[in-house]
Write a protein that holds these residues in place. Sequence first.
Motif, PDB file in Angstrom:
ATOM      1  N   GLY A 249      27.092  42.125  38.674  1.00 52.45           N
ATOM      2  CA  GLY A 249      28.048  41.587  37.727  1.00 52.45           C
ATOM      3  C   GLY A 249      29.475  41.690  38.236  1.00 52.45           C
ATOM      4  O   GLY A 249      29.847  42.684  38.865  1.00 52.45           O
ATOM      5  N   THR A 250      30.280  40.654  37.961  1.00 52.69           N
ATOM      6  CA  THR A 250      31.680  40.659  38.401  1.00 52.69           C
ATOM      7  C   THR A 250      32.571  40.052  37.332  1.00 52.69           C
ATOM      8  O   THR A 250      32.168  39.147  36.590  1.00 52.69           O
ATOM      9  CB  THR A 250      31.881  39.865  39.710  1.00 52.69           C
ATOM     10  N   LEU A 251      33.799  40.542  37.269  1.00 52.05           N
ATOM     11  CA  LEU A 251      34.838  39.944  36.434  1.00 52.05           C
ATOM     12  C   LEU A 251      35.436  38.757  37.170  1.00 52.05           C
ATOM     13  O   LEU A 251      35.215  38.590  38.375  1.00 52.05           O
ATOM     14  CB  LEU A 251      35.934  40.974  36.147  1.00 52.05           C
ATOM     15  N   PRO A 252      36.212  37.908  36.476  1.00 53.20           N
ATOM     16  CA  PRO A 252      36.898  36.821  37.175  1.00 53.20           C
ATOM     17  C   PRO A 252      37.711  37.351  38.349  1.00 53.20           C
ATOM     18  O   PRO A 252      38.293  38.451  38.279  1.00 53.20           O
ATOM     19  CB  PRO A 252      37.805  36.222  36.090  1.00 53.20           C
ATOM     20  N   HIS A 253      37.714  36.609  39.443  1.00 44.09           N
ATOM     21  CA  HIS A 253      38.382  37.056  40.666  1.00 44.09           C
ATOM     22  C   HIS A 253      39.845  37.384  40.383  1.00 44.09           C
ATOM     23  O   HIS A 253      40.569  36.622  39.729  1.00 44.09           O
ATOM     24  CB  HIS A 253      38.289  35.972  41.738  1.00 44.09           C
ATOM     25  N   GLY A 254      40.281  38.546  40.858  1.00 41.43           N
ATOM     26  CA  GLY A 254      41.654  38.989  40.664  1.00 41.43           C
ATOM     27  C   GLY A 254      41.848  39.851  39.438  1.00 41.43           C
ATOM     28  O   GLY A 254      42.930  40.412  39.238  1.00 41.43           O
ATOM     29  N   THR A 255      40.809  39.984  38.609  1.00 43.09           N
ATOM     30  CA  THR A 255      40.897  40.810  37.407  1.00 43.09           C
ATOM     31  C   THR A 255      40.649  42.273  37.774  1.00 43.09           C
ATOM     32  O   THR A 255      39.746  42.588  38.553  1.00 43.09           O
ATOM     33  CB  THR A 255      39.860  40.370  36.367  1.00 43.09           C
ATOM     34  N   SER A 256      41.432  43.171  37.212  1.00 41.49           N
ATOM     35  CA  SER A 256      41.285  44.583  37.513  1.00 41.49           C
ATOM     36  C   SER A 256      39.947  45.121  37.025  1.00 41.49           C
ATOM     37  O   SER A 256      39.499  44.799  35.914  1.00 41.49           O
ATOM     38  CB  SER A 256      42.414  45.379  36.862  1.00 41.49           C
TER      39      SER A 256
END
Length: 539
Positions: free
Chosen positions: A459-466
């Motif tokens: 799982g990943t957050l939107p790119h660039g999100t802390s």
Amino acid sequence: MAIDLKQTAIDPDSPEIPPTRNTQKALREALDDLQGNILKSHGRDHSRHLFITFKTDTADQRKKAREWLAGMAAEDRATSALRQWEEAKAYRDFRELVRANGMSAKEADALVKSVSKTFVGVLLSADGYRALKLDAHRMPDDPSFAAGAKSRTKLLNDPESKNWEAPFQQQLHALVIVADDATDRLERFVKTLTDELTALGVTPYVETGTAMRLDKDGKEDPSAPVREHFGFVDGISQPLFYARDIDNARDRQGGIDRYDPSAPLDQVLVKDPGGDKSTGYGSYFVYRKLEQDVQGFRADEKVLAKSIASFAHPKKPDPTPEDVALAGAYMVGRFQDGTPVVDRNAAGLGDQPNNFSFDGDVDGVRCPFQAHVRKTNPRGDKQRQFGVPLTQERTQRIVRRGISYGKVTLDPQPSDGKVGLLFLCAQSSIADQFEFIQAAWANYQDFLTPGSGLDPVIGTLPHGTSRDSAVAQPWPKRYGSHNQLDFSKPQDPNPPGFPTPMPHTFPQRVGQWTTMRGGEYFFVPSLSALKAFGAAGES
């Protein structure tokens, strides 16, 4: 005649096919035109992935490229599903023969692998179809395939394509997978292909994959199961298409009454518009290079284990090896040996069991809702939570065909270089299967339940999100316990002495230690389609 893609449990060797399903003749003809590594993994321990960008500026360059692709099928280089089936049979028979002559299992495996055959698969991207100017009617019509992986980064929370590794930033036309158990034979064939491509003015980019057969201590053992770099046995649960594989799951993986791994052919197969009208079928493949931060994963595992220990044995809060193993199992959904955490709180079941569901764990107190295997294969949770028919949930499964890259070790150091997974999966619809699983399940922080958070593995957050903005996932305070009462706090006087209610989970943020470094969407054309490329006109 065309085959019925709704059939499950196919057997190319059996003439006993129900009259409403496929005849043996039709099935074998279709498998002889279908490429391998779709319905069943090629099973080799070493592979090379050759990414090709053809010279396509002139009609002559395009013609030579199409002829080279046609030669991969016409010269019987590409491995058909039927040939893969027959080779697997011969492999098993030879192994039994050498075992009967007194060899140990390890010696028998080494000898059999030395005489196995090289596997070859040929895949094309949508850019490849367009750049080679193949007739428009030959190109598969999956919208995600046509758009390409670079256009799907926002949907999947991937890094922007400009930040991918350089070879994946360029336009990729084709992928040739070469796999073998004998590395010397593998390298000779790769050199042959590279020399041919060089003559066409093409220098392929090559990724190297190795199946990590390591025991629980991380030592290489050819008879050990395949693991990925986080240390977990990989590839246990897959949709199964052959009757033989389904029977093996019934006999060796605990049965199939709680979870049925069988799947119809249309889980992965579609008609190939460029292939033979009767026998031509293909499949869509997603390719993603996934870098694994093993140190980060291990650090999260230990921090989670410390919290688990504080609830399990507060007088001795230092985490034990068992606490660490349980933390990893909560994150993945299985212990490192494959034991499902929903079935028990310690490893040791062996034989890579797969006959389990989450029916007895509706509150996620044994296997957290966010655990990787529960997020990506809910096994009935969607029906229970949202009323979605189980048949629909099952259609969203993918068929994984990946292999690890980098140093073969479970304890990679910075000096060892990057490690990870060359992720490959087959499906009949990229949008409805892979993209749905990644975007709507693994990355969606309110699936399976509100606030369950990201899949800790992919799982990943939107790119660039802390990372700090991610939901802190809920983890069981005690394995299998629904206890919501705390006798250590002052009690509410009304009613007198009634213990204070408290949640049975604790929040802790873990995950995002897998990073996508590049990839593409491909189609695996039928062999009849590949052969026809040589004489194809330009659209």
